[in-house]
Design an enzyme around this catalytic site. Structure first.
Site, short mmCIF file in Angstrom:
data_model
loop_
_atom_site.label_atom_id
_atom_site.label_comp_id
_atom_site.label_asym_id
_atom_site.label_seq_id
_atom_site.Cartn_x
_atom_site.Cartn_y
_atom_site.Cartn_z
N VAL B 14 -23.66 159.10 132.45
CA VAL B 14 -24.71 158.67 131.51
C VAL B 14 -25.41 157.42 132.04
O VAL B 14 -26.64 157.30 131.96
CB VAL B 14 -24.11 158.41 130.10
CG1 VAL B 14 -25.20 157.97 129.15
CG2 VAL B 14 -23.42 159.67 129.59
N ARG B 45 -16.70 149.88 138.85
CA ARG B 45 -15.30 149.68 139.24
C ARG B 45 -15.19 149.24 140.69
O ARG B 45 -14.31 148.48 141.05
CB ARG B 45 -14.53 151.00 139.07
CG ARG B 45 -13.96 151.09 137.67
CD ARG B 45 -12.94 152.21 137.56
NE ARG B 45 -13.13 152.82 136.24
CZ ARG B 45 -13.05 154.10 135.98
NH1 ARG B 45 -12.76 154.95 136.95
NH2 ARG B 45 -13.25 154.54 134.77
N LYS B 103 -18.03 157.43 121.15
CA LYS B 103 -17.58 157.84 119.81
C LYS B 103 -16.15 157.42 119.52
O LYS B 103 -15.81 157.11 118.38
CB LYS B 103 -17.71 159.35 119.62
CG LYS B 103 -16.91 160.16 120.62
CD LYS B 103 -17.26 161.62 120.59
CE LYS B 103 -16.67 162.32 121.81
NZ LYS B 103 -17.22 161.88 123.10
N ILE B 134 -29.36 164.99 120.27
CA ILE B 134 -29.93 165.32 118.96
C ILE B 134 -30.06 164.05 118.13
O ILE B 134 -29.07 163.37 117.89
CB ILE B 134 -29.04 166.31 118.18
CG1 ILE B 134 -28.58 167.46 119.08
CG2 ILE B 134 -29.75 166.82 116.95
CD1 ILE B 134 -27.59 168.41 118.41
N LYS B 203 -16.26 162.93 116.41
CA LYS B 203 -17.67 162.97 116.01
C LYS B 203 -17.78 163.17 114.50
O LYS B 203 -18.66 162.60 113.85
CB LYS B 203 -18.38 164.11 116.74
CG LYS B 203 -18.50 163.86 118.23
CD LYS B 203 -18.98 165.10 118.96
CE LYS B 203 -18.94 164.89 120.46
NZ LYS B 203 -18.97 166.17 121.20
N GLY B 300 -24.01 165.53 128.26
CA GLY B 300 -24.75 165.63 129.50
C GLY B 300 -25.45 164.33 129.80
O GLY B 300 -25.76 163.55 128.91
#
Lengths: 422, 422
Positions: B14, B45, B103, B134, B203, B300
């Site tokens: 991401v 890292r 999350k 979304i 979630k 994704g």
């Protein structure tokens, strides 16, 4: 506790819905926001009819709402162009914020209304104007703002969708399905604007203006209604795994926009496949996010009132919140002839050589057939239909070949052609 | 021109996606916002590996990002509980705004993180943490704020959905479908948390907390994975017009919440029917708006990065913008045994009287059968399956009758029971 006082223009379906929502959910909302939202004024056509609001709040004089000291937000729910346009302008001029569900006035006078909003420093909220209960404009202009959304295909008109759904699921013919929509309050006495694509085109204007941050005119949208669709089209599409849906398409093609409203064959397995009856849905394609779909009730008293109230709550919580919209900036819009597979129906009389004539003409134009079906019931010479599904070809080629076939006299009426969404 | 400077914690999938998005769309965004968004620091890292960012920006020392003077927003994209939790707390303490896609840390330490955000006056944006691309939290907490949304059913885990979709569409068995998901980068080497419902439960915690403005614990969610589903279940469901989907359900039942994650049979014609592969979808039911569905890629690199950037843009435009969230307020959560139709599969050996035994036991508990199908291929006594669809009944009754049938020795393994979503 602070309060936001509403002056409602029009106590019709949506206006009454808003009063209902506030009566039922107002306490809860007050608790969540630590802020009260209440109606103080309402403009009606006839103040002698008994209403849900105390008679002291109800007036037939627009100035008593638009310019009232005890109104902070003017909620325009009258619809139509005039006097809605003038009232919104007057309200902004009087320093009121405006929330409206009126797609027609926004689609036609967007630039003027937005300029007035800028001049007065007061916002116009209009989430309810496109696809009622679906928080769509908000999603496009905030959640997806960081993405390049370059394509949209949606079902924007609930009446057309209901008519085609009932033809499909109950085997009704077009006229009976329209009558049922009227009976259910989903279509006006004159359903023309819904079934000929005009209503969807208005919504498409606003959606495209928000998506692409540009001005769009009604004459820049290619429109085709659902009036010519017959039960045989629904049945044939069904037998091949498709359902006919009234779609609207907006996409960026090189330096221009392509904007269209027309019925199309949608595969059952497509996400728009199960979008039935009065429901609306919008499928966006973004470079980063890929496909995103928003689905819900596009109209109706409570869904629309809920969207109106959502805008009001947003303005209570974040007074400087705006949906970015720039209807003054013009861009090139042109119809870019698309390529797709096509469904063709030729109304014919059963005569020897007929299928050969049609198929040969298609072949000569390089249009390749994947499926053909003749329903020529009855005696030789009786009226019937020849339906054909083609491989991918282009719109101009289809237009050309249909015109040529018509001239040969092989058909008893112009052919119907529908795009297939794959 | 003003600028917002980002310090990214973690340059994985991401994080790299966010750098890509800013490289590709940054100029466009700058133009639209009249404001620049740029990365100034990134925690990695190993800073010796070649990276997309100049080496002067990359560090292995968290303080160089979290407490840097040239960072306005700390973007936490490391995942996991620690050190993500400590870094977010330090960033808020240092007066930075925070945007996260994590999350797990929000579901577990939401109350602590939100308290730190309140104390510092700096927001935490977390749209990306639930269903990636979304714009769902935004829709629930703004567009639908004026409605009472009391029920949600969704597909929240893309890996499980991909596995079941491939079993359904390609006829794969469970293990092969999981291996394919791993090959496509949709499942970890150890896919347990995805397939056993834990990821969806995280979630669901956040979704329920936003929907109902209350705290939810992981142990309050009834969980069931997809591991026991076999090709015969997929095929039998298909033959009756259903597709098996991994669903999550949240609903208000009287004064409590019912929260569940489990696979279920969904009719093809249901709006969740065509939600396939790695896609997620959430269907909300509101009193006023009725049904609303949000669909898109739940995970994704680019979809999630786009949601992260959406939060950053929102904070640029409206610095006081927040998603209302109250994970400190507790409420009653209890599993309310639901009623539904059920799909039952009994692994059996083909012996005389077997079907009678099972059917009789069901009948004695008042469970009425709508369809039964025995697949007892091979010699008498061979292993096979008896599948049954029931009329509406309740979960405790099904549990009771299955346990009783197991005790009779009629089955060779415990029965599988799946709810049918109608």
């Amino acid at each position: 506790m602070k309060a936001t006082r509403l002056g409602i223009l029009g106590l019709g379906t949506v206006g009454s819905g808003l009063v209902d929502l506030l009566e039922k959910g107002g306490a809860n909302l007050r608790h969540r926001l630590d802020h009260e939202i209440r109606v103080t004024r309402a403009l009606v056509r006839d103040d002698t009819r008994e209403r849900r609001l105390p008679s002291s709040m109800v007036t037939t004089d627009p100035a008593q709402v638009i310019e009232a000291d005890d109104v902070d937000v003017v909620v325009e729910l009258m619809g139509g162009i005039e006097p809605a346009r003038s009232y919104i302008l007057r309200a902004l001029g009087a320093g009121k914020s405006v929330v409206t569900a009126n797609k027609a006035v926004l689609a036609r006078h967007g630039a003027e209304l937005l300029a007035a909003s800028h001049a007065s420093g007061r916002p116009i909220g209009f989430e309810a104007s496109v696809c009622g209960g679906i928080p769509l404009l908000r999603a496009i202009s905030t959640g997806l703002i960081a993405d390049e959304v370059d394509q949209m295909v949606g079902i924007l008109n609930g009446t057309s969708n209901f008519v085609l759904s009932r033809m499909h699921q109950d085997g009704l013919d077009y006229a009976t399905a329209v009558a049922l929509a009227q009976e259910r309050g989903l279509a006006e006495a004159d359903p023309t604007l819904d079934v000929n694509g005009s209503d969807a085109a208005h919504k498409l204007i606003l959606l495209a203006e928000i998506m692409f941050q540009t001005a769009v005119g009604l004459d820049q949208i290619e429109r085709e209604g659902i009036e010519a669709i017959e039960p045989i089209d629904i049945q044939t599409a069904d037998s091949f795994g498709y359902v006919i849906k009234p779609v609207a398409v907006a996409k960026r093609v090189e330096d221009a926009l392509d904007l269209r409203v027309h019925p199309a064959l949608v595969p059952y397995t497509h996400v728009l496949g199960p979008v039935s009856d009065e429901y609306n849905a919008v499928l966006l394609r973004g470079e980063a996010t890929g496909e995103t779909l928003f689905y819900g009730r596009g109209a109706g008293s409570l869904p629309t009132a809920s969207a109106v109230l959502g805008d009001i709550v947003e303005l209570v919580r974040h007074p400087d919140w705006r949906i970015p919209w720039d209807p003054a900036k013009s861009t090139k819009v042109r119809h870019v002839p698309g390529t797709s597979r096509f469904y063709l129906r030729f109304p014919v009389h059963d005569r020897p050589g007929l299928i050969g004539k049609v198929a040969t003409a298609l072949g000569e134009h390089g249009v390749s057939i994947t499926h053909a079906q003749a329903r020529l019931v009855g005696a030789e010479g009786a009226a019937g239909n020849l339906t054909i599904l083609t491989h991918v070809t282009s719109e101009p080629v289809i237009a050309q070949v249909l015109s040529k076939i018509e001239k040969t006299g092989a058909v008893r009426a112009p052919a119907l052609s529908l795009r297939i969404l794959d």
